[in-house]
Design a protein around this motif. Structure first.
Motif, short mmCIF file in Angstrom:
data_model
loop_
_atom_site.label_atom_id
_atom_site.label_comp_id
_atom_site.label_asym_id
_atom_site.label_seq_id
_atom_site.Cartn_x
_atom_site.Cartn_y
_atom_site.Cartn_z
N LEU A 15 -17.41 43.66 -25.85
CA LEU A 15 -17.40 43.18 -24.47
C LEU A 15 -16.94 44.31 -23.56
CD1 LEU A 15 -15.79 39.70 -25.05
CD2 LEU A 15 -18.16 40.15 -24.48
N THR A 16 -17.71 44.57 -22.50
CA THR A 16 -17.39 45.63 -21.55
C THR A 16 -17.42 45.05 -20.14
OG1 THR A 16 -18.51 47.22 -22.98
CG2 THR A 16 -18.01 47.94 -20.74
N ARG A 17 -16.33 45.24 -19.40
CA ARG A 17 -16.25 44.71 -18.04
C ARG A 17 -16.70 45.77 -17.03
NH1 ARG A 17 -11.42 41.37 -15.12
NH2 ARG A 17 -12.50 41.16 -13.14
N ASN A 18 -17.48 45.31 -16.04
CA ASN A 18 -17.90 46.16 -14.94
C ASN A 18 -17.77 45.33 -13.67
OD1 ASN A 18 -18.95 48.04 -13.26
ND2 ASN A 18 -21.02 48.01 -14.10
N GLY A 19 -16.60 45.40 -13.04
CA GLY A 19 -16.34 44.59 -11.86
C GLY A 19 -16.36 43.11 -12.21
N PRO A 20 -17.15 42.31 -11.49
CA PRO A 20 -17.18 40.87 -11.76
C PRO A 20 -18.10 40.49 -12.92
CG PRO A 20 -18.57 41.36 -9.90
CD PRO A 20 -17.90 42.67 -10.29
N TYR A 21 -18.71 41.48 -13.55
CA TYR A 21 -19.67 41.22 -14.63
C TYR A 21 -19.13 41.66 -15.98
CZ TYR A 21 -22.79 40.60 -10.73
OH TYR A 21 -23.35 40.16 -9.56
N LEU A 22 -19.66 41.04 -17.02
CA LEU A 22 -19.30 41.36 -18.38
C LEU A 22 -20.57 41.61 -19.17
CD1 LEU A 22 -16.59 41.41 -19.94
CD2 LEU A 22 -17.03 39.04 -20.57
N LYS A 23 -20.55 42.64 -20.00
CA LYS A 23 -21.68 42.93 -20.88
C LYS A 23 -21.22 42.68 -22.30
CE LYS A 23 -24.60 46.67 -22.61
NZ LYS A 23 -24.83 48.12 -22.58
N SER A 36 -28.08 42.93 -25.95
CA SER A 36 -26.97 42.72 -25.04
C SER A 36 -27.28 41.60 -24.07
CB SER A 36 -26.63 44.01 -24.28
OG SER A 36 -27.74 44.46 -23.55
N ALA A 37 -26.21 41.04 -23.52
CA ALA A 37 -26.32 39.98 -22.52
C ALA A 37 -25.31 40.28 -21.41
CB ALA A 37 -26.02 38.63 -23.16
N PHE A 38 -25.67 39.91 -20.19
CA PHE A 38 -24.80 40.13 -19.03
C PHE A 38 -24.48 38.81 -18.38
CE2 PHE A 38 -27.16 43.98 -19.66
CZ PHE A 38 -26.25 44.99 -19.42
N GLY A 39 -23.26 38.69 -17.83
CA GLY A 39 -22.88 37.47 -17.15
C GLY A 39 -21.54 37.62 -16.47
N PRO A 40 -21.00 36.51 -15.95
CA PRO A 40 -19.72 36.57 -15.25
C PRO A 40 -18.54 36.78 -16.21
CG PRO A 40 -20.49 34.31 -15.40
CD PRO A 40 -21.58 35.19 -15.93
N VAL A 41 -17.50 37.42 -15.70
CA VAL A 41 -16.30 37.71 -16.50
C VAL A 41 -15.66 36.42 -17.03
CG1 VAL A 41 -13.94 38.62 -16.33
CG2 VAL A 41 -15.83 39.90 -15.37
N ALA A 42 -15.82 35.33 -16.30
CA ALA A 42 -15.17 34.07 -16.67
C ALA A 42 -15.79 33.40 -17.89
CB ALA A 42 -15.22 33.12 -15.48
N GLU A 43 -16.91 33.90 -18.41
CA GLU A 43 -17.61 33.24 -19.52
C GLU A 43 -17.83 34.15 -20.74
OE1 GLU A 43 -18.38 30.10 -19.77
OE2 GLU A 43 -17.66 29.66 -17.76
N PRO A 44 -16.77 34.73 -21.31
CA PRO A 44 -16.99 35.63 -22.45
C PRO A 44 -17.54 34.92 -23.69
CG PRO A 44 -14.65 35.24 -22.14
CD PRO A 44 -15.37 34.65 -20.95
N GLU A 45 -17.10 33.70 -23.96
CA GLU A 45 -17.58 32.99 -25.15
C GLU A 45 -19.06 32.61 -25.00
OE1 GLU A 45 -15.89 32.83 -28.00
OE2 GLU A 45 -14.38 33.98 -26.91
N GLY A 46 -19.46 32.24 -23.80
CA GLY A 46 -20.86 31.94 -23.55
C GLY A 46 -21.74 33.17 -23.74
N LEU A 47 -21.26 34.33 -23.28
CA LEU A 47 -22.02 35.57 -23.46
C LEU A 47 -22.13 35.95 -24.93
CD1 LEU A 47 -20.79 37.81 -20.53
CD2 LEU A 47 -23.06 36.91 -20.90
#
Length: 62
Positions: A15-23, A36-47
């Motif tokens: 998991l890599t954070r880039n501002g409000p996004y997580l990869k 890879s998948a990208f999404g909001p920082v608040a949803e790491p388990e969903g990603l």
């Protein structure tokens, strides 16, 4: 006991954070295949679930 939907073999998740996004990157160790998948920082388990599902589809397509 593993679920029938599990990806066969060992998988590395990163998991890599880039501002409000997580990869989330998922690498299948045996083949070296990476997705890879990208999404909001608040949803790491969903990603993680999305990245594993993408990895499973990519392995099935091989």
């Amino acid at each position: 006991m593993t679920s029938p939907d599990a990806v066969p073999g060992e998988v590395i998740l990163e998991l890599t954070r880039n501002g409000p996004y997580l990869k989330c990157s998922a690498v299948h160790v045996a083949t070296g295949l990476e997705v890879s998948a990208f999404g909001p920082v608040a949803e790491p388990e969903g990603l993680k679930r999305i990245a594993l599902a993408k990895l499973k589809r990519a392995l099935a397509a091989r």
